[in-house]
Structures are given as structure tokens and as C-alpha cells.
Design a protein around this motif. Sequence first.
Motif, PDB file in Angstrom:
ATOM      1  N   ASP A 254       0.870  -1.178   0.000  1.00 57.29           N
ATOM      2  CA  ASP A 254       0.000   0.000   0.000  1.00 57.29           C
ATOM      3  C   ASP A 254       0.904   1.225   0.000  1.00 57.29           C
ATOM      4  N   GLY A 255       0.363   2.368  -0.355  1.00 58.01           N
ATOM      5  CA  GLY A 255       1.117   3.614  -0.265  1.00 58.01           C
ATOM      6  C   GLY A 255       2.277   3.725  -1.231  1.00 58.01           C
ATOM      7  N   ALA A 256       2.155   3.155  -2.423  1.00 58.76           N
ATOM      8  CA  ALA A 256       3.217   3.279  -3.418  1.00 58.76           C
ATOM      9  C   ALA A 256       3.369   4.729  -3.863  1.00 58.76           C
ATOM     10  N   PRO A 257       4.579   5.155  -4.235  1.00 64.07           N
ATOM     11  CA  PRO A 257       4.785   6.550  -4.649  1.00 64.07           C
ATOM     12  C   PRO A 257       3.982   6.896  -5.898  1.00 64.07           C
ATOM     13  N   PHE A 296       3.796   3.125  10.997  1.00 63.53           N
ATOM     14  CA  PHE A 296       4.171   4.507  11.305  1.00 63.53           C
ATOM     15  C   PHE A 296       5.226   5.111  10.382  1.00 63.53           C
ATOM     16  N   LEU A 297       5.655   4.395   9.359  1.00 67.04           N
ATOM     17  CA  LEU A 297       6.687   4.906   8.454  1.00 67.04           C
ATOM     18  C   LEU A 297       6.087   5.097   7.066  1.00 67.04           C
ATOM     19  N   PRO A 298       5.626   6.299   6.724  1.00 70.80           N
ATOM     20  CA  PRO A 298       5.077   6.531   5.381  1.00 70.80           C
ATOM     21  C   PRO A 298       6.101   6.197   4.304  1.00 70.80           C
ATOM     22  N   GLY A 299       5.629   5.557   3.224  1.00 71.95           N
ATOM     23  CA  GLY A 299       6.528   5.147   2.161  1.00 71.95           C
ATOM     24  C   GLY A 299       7.187   3.812   2.413  1.00 71.95           C
ATOM     25  N   PHE A 300       6.727   3.081   3.444  1.00 75.33           N
ATOM     26  CA  PHE A 300       7.314   1.783   3.794  1.00 75.33           C
ATOM     27  C   PHE A 300       7.146   0.800   2.648  1.00 75.33           C
ATOM     28  N   CYS A 301       8.163  -0.016   2.430  1.00 70.75           N
ATOM     29  CA  CYS A 301       8.109  -1.055   1.406  1.00 70.75           C
ATOM     30  C   CYS A 301       9.009  -2.211   1.809  1.00 70.75           C
ATOM     31  N   LYS A 302       8.936  -3.286   1.046  1.00 73.91           N
ATOM     32  CA  LYS A 302       9.846  -4.414   1.231  1.00 73.91           C
ATOM     33  C   LYS A 302      10.764  -4.494   0.016  1.00 73.91           C
ATOM     34  N   LEU A 303      11.950  -5.035   0.219  1.00 75.07           N
ATOM     35  CA  LEU A 303      12.962  -5.095  -0.831  1.00 75.07           C
ATOM     36  C   LEU A 303      13.254  -6.541  -1.231  1.00 75.07           C
ATOM     37  N   ALA A 304      13.553  -6.730  -2.510  1.00 74.57           N
ATOM     38  CA  ALA A 304      14.126  -7.966  -3.022  1.00 74.57           C
ATOM     39  C   ALA A 304      15.204  -7.562  -4.017  1.00 74.57           C
ATOM     40  N   VAL A 305      16.234  -8.366  -4.134  1.00 72.31           N
ATOM     41  CA  VAL A 305      17.360  -7.966  -4.984  1.00 72.31           C
ATOM     42  C   VAL A 305      17.788  -9.112  -5.881  1.00 72.31           C
ATOM     43  N   GLY A 354      19.008  10.952   0.012  1.00 73.43           N
ATOM     44  CA  GLY A 354      19.131   9.710   0.763  1.00 73.43           C
ATOM     45  C   GLY A 354      19.244   9.922   2.257  1.00 73.43           C
ATOM     46  N   ILE A 355      19.930  10.979   2.652  1.00 66.61           N
ATOM     47  CA  ILE A 355      20.074  11.257   4.085  1.00 66.61           C
ATOM     48  C   ILE A 355      18.701  11.447   4.724  1.00 66.61           C
ATOM     49  N   GLN A 356      17.803  12.160   4.045  1.00 64.29           N
ATOM     50  CA  GLN A 356      16.461  12.382   4.592  1.00 64.29           C
ATOM     51  C   GLN A 356      15.688  11.065   4.701  1.00 64.29           C
ATOM     52  N   ALA A 357      15.812  10.204   3.679  1.00 63.14           N
ATOM     53  CA  ALA A 357      15.123   8.905   3.725  1.00 63.14           C
ATOM     54  C   ALA A 357      15.673   8.043   4.859  1.00 63.14           C
ATOM     55  N   ALA A 358      17.002   8.007   4.977  1.00 59.82           N
ATOM     56  CA  ALA A 358      17.619   7.214   6.043  1.00 59.82           C
ATOM     57  C   ALA A 358      17.254   7.763   7.417  1.00 59.82           C
ATOM     58  N   THR A 359      17.233   9.078   7.527  1.00 58.22           N
ATOM     59  CA  THR A 359      16.886   9.704   8.811  1.00 58.22           C
ATOM     60  C   THR A 359      15.455   9.377   9.211  1.00 58.22           C
ATOM     61  N   ALA A 360      14.534   9.365   8.241  1.00 57.18           N
ATOM     62  CA  ALA A 360      13.141   9.024   8.544  1.00 57.18           C
ATOM     63  C   ALA A 360      13.043   7.618   9.122  1.00 57.18           C
ATOM     64  N   MET A 361      13.798   6.688   8.552  1.00 56.68           N
ATOM     65  CA  MET A 361      13.777   5.315   9.059  1.00 56.68           C
ATOM     66  C   MET A 361      14.416   5.238  10.442  1.00 56.68           C
ATOM     67  N   VAL A 362      15.535   5.900  10.614  1.00 59.31           N
ATOM     68  CA  VAL A 362      16.238   5.875  11.904  1.00 59.31           C
ATOM     69  C   VAL A 362      15.381   6.507  13.003  1.00 59.31           C
ATOM     70  N   GLU A 363      14.669   7.566  12.683  1.00 60.33           N
ATOM     71  CA  GLU A 363      13.802   8.186  13.688  1.00 60.33           C
ATOM     72  C   GLU A 363      12.728   7.213  14.172  1.00 60.33           C
ATOM     73  N   GLN A 364      12.229   6.368  13.261  1.00 57.40           N
ATOM     74  CA  GLN A 364      11.233   5.386  13.679  1.00 57.40           C
ATOM     75  C   GLN A 364      11.868   4.241  14.476  1.00 57.40           C
ATOM     76  N   ILE A 365      13.092   3.874  14.152  1.00 53.98           N
ATOM     77  CA  ILE A 365      13.809   2.895  14.976  1.00 53.98           C
ATOM     78  C   ILE A 365      13.941   3.423  16.400  1.00 53.98           C
TER      79      ILE A 365
END
Length: 414
Positions: A254-257, A296-305, A354-365
Motif C-alpha cells: 500500500d502507499g506506493a509513490p 508509522f513509516l510513510p513510504g514503507f516497502c519491502k525489498l528484493a534484490v 538519501g540522508i532524509q530517507a535514512a533519517t526518517a527510518m532511523v527516527e522510527q527505529i
Amino acid sequence: MTETVDMSEDSERAVEIRNALTDKLRADGMITSEVVERAFRTVPRHLFVPAGTSLEVAYNADDSVATKTDEHGVIISSVSAPFIQARMIEQARLGPGMSVLEIGSGGYNAALLAEVVGPTGRVVSVDIDPEVTERARALLESTGYGDAVTVVLGDAEQGVPEAGPFDAIIVTVGAWDIPPAWLRQLGDSGTLVAPLLMNGISRSIAFRREADHLVSTSAEVCGFVAMQGEGEHAERVFLLPDAHGRAVKLRFDDGAPDDPSLLDGVLATERTEVWSGVTIKSGVSFADLHLWFAGFLPGFCKLAVDEGTDLADERGSWFPFGVVRGDSFAYLAVRRALEGAGVEFGARAYGMHGIQAATAMVEQIQAWDRQARGGPAPTFAFWPSGSDHTHLPPGTAVFPKTHGLATTSWPALG
């Protein structure tokens, strides 16, 4: 050396391994009642898995066994891992003489249910795939459970109207939603156990009715093959190619860009990282962090590589959870901490921001660590369309569904 399955009989060795599995499930707290323990000691799981499967694989507590794949090799039917089968049956609070609807057939779980409810109980198993139902019927018949289980071919989104109501409904496929038919078929005091997907993160949740909605009585971390038919919910997947034609896949429940083209070329940017100062000892589960991200993290997704990408080469230092912020994305990473006895959580990121994206995740951690970690477990609810969900408690994450809302409440935030 492994032993191949003898499909003609329940051998002495199979009984020995089955008892060892049951002992483990009891010791781990997955089995808590005598009736479920007896079922696991009785039903020959190895006769329900594909021929050639070793006894060790058939009776491994933590692993499912695939029984059917699609043209791309994706598993679409399996015999679920014993630990989650045991846990879900216990969650359903089943006992002799009760009636149960199983959504998603395979045979083995239905045989377990038949043992639990006994000859005065009733088990109905429904599946949308005729190959799956035919296989289940044949295996149940050959193992002596043909008369104890009614196998129905149909789309479970509509339930089995001619067979209800039930004391319990157990859903053995990943459910994105709870359709009205299930609630119509559930007895007033019945229990619904479903592996409910909430922004890509699933829990096997036992629900009971409370006024106009459902409330959880227990929850367990789990993973299941996805629902097919009307209840199917397709992920949106964005491919981020690297310079060698390989890709990182961002998977959104849900919540895809709105404009994924902003991420074009993102893997060619310099990687950045931000660390949280939050540590955890090795071997300790942090599954609730994933659930916190989902809510609680808008833009949350799962990754596969793909193999050959930089991320594939760094496996072991990151987990498949990420976040997108405009033209950048970040993903959950760890580095050694606690003198090698644990790790520190952080986020690595690509993109101009990227810093802003990483910071958003770290703030939720950090928020999870500060407000929820180690506290009371979250609770869950499902609010069908038309129910009154206007007074949700503080600290509640909301997951909109087609037929209502799923919610997760963190007591420490109340």
C-alpha cells in the motif's frame, strides 16, 4: 544422510521423528493443550508431502513444504510449517465436538483438525484450486480421514454458505482483508484465525467479536502463500536497475509513490548511511520493529534484490525493509555492536535526498526503541465497513481495507 519418505506406511522411524517434533513444539510453547499434542503425535505428516521428501524435511518444525508452484516457480500451495499449524490450532481454541472451516486446503492441517474435534466434530476445507482439492481428498482418503473432512472446491471469499455457522474459521493463506462472508459464517462466540497482511507485514491473529468489530486474543509472526481469487491483493513492484542490468525491487502493499520515475537512476548515486544508536543482542527477535515500520513509516516497502547487485553482495548486513522519499530510498541495515555480541540498527540509502530517507527510518527505529520495545505486545482489531471506529485509542496504526479497517494498537502509546 537423510531418509526418503515411505509413502506406503507409517514406519517406526517416522513415528519416532514425529514424536520428536511434537516434543519440540510442546517445549517451545507452540502446543499447549493435550488434544493438539495428541493430534500431532497421530497424523502422519510425511504422507501428505510430495514423494521423495526426506523425513527430516517433512518433520522440520520451522519449514513449510511446497506442493505446487506456478509457471515462474513461485510457491502457490504448500504444507505449512508445523510450528505455525500448531499455534493456529491453539489460537482457535478448538476442542472435541466443535465445527471448523479451513480456508486453504492441503490435507494435513485438515487431518489435524479432524483429530482435535473428534468424531462428533465437523471439518470443512475449501480451496479455489481443483488440483489442490483433488490432492487433498486423495490424501485424506488414503490416510483414513476421508469421512472426517469435507473438501469443497470454491472461492473462499464467498465462504461455504451451505455449511455454516462454525465455531472457528482458520485461514491458511495470506489474507489481505476479512470479507463479510467469513463473519457471516462465524458463530457469535466463534474465533477467526487469519494470517492478516498489514502493509506487507503479516501476523496470524485470533479474532473474536466485540460489539460491532473484531478484537485480537493472540498473535503470532508468520508467513503464508498469498490468497488467490477475489480476495487476491497484488503488490506494486518497482524495478530499480543498476549499471549491469540487474535490479533492486521495491514491493509496496500500500502507499506506493505517485511518481516512481523519480527513482530512475537512483542506484548510480553515492550511498549514504545514518546510524541510530539502538542496539540488540544476537539471536533476539525484533519482528515488532517491522510491524512498527508498517504502521508509522510513510513510504514503507519491502525489498528484493537480484544476484550480482551490490545489495546481494552485502547480505547479512541488511534486512528487506525500506522506505521511499521522493527521488531516494533507504533500507534497514545493521553493523556490529556490543563487542561482537549484537548489532546496531541504522539505514543505508541511495538518491539525492538519501540522508532524509535514512533519517526518517532511523527516527522510527528510535521511536520504537523509546516507546514500544520491551513493552506490552501490540493488539489488533478489524472494523468491518459500517462499524464505529471513530474512537480509536492513541498509538493506533490504521490499515484501510476493502471491507473495513485493520488496526494495530501499541499499549505503551496510550
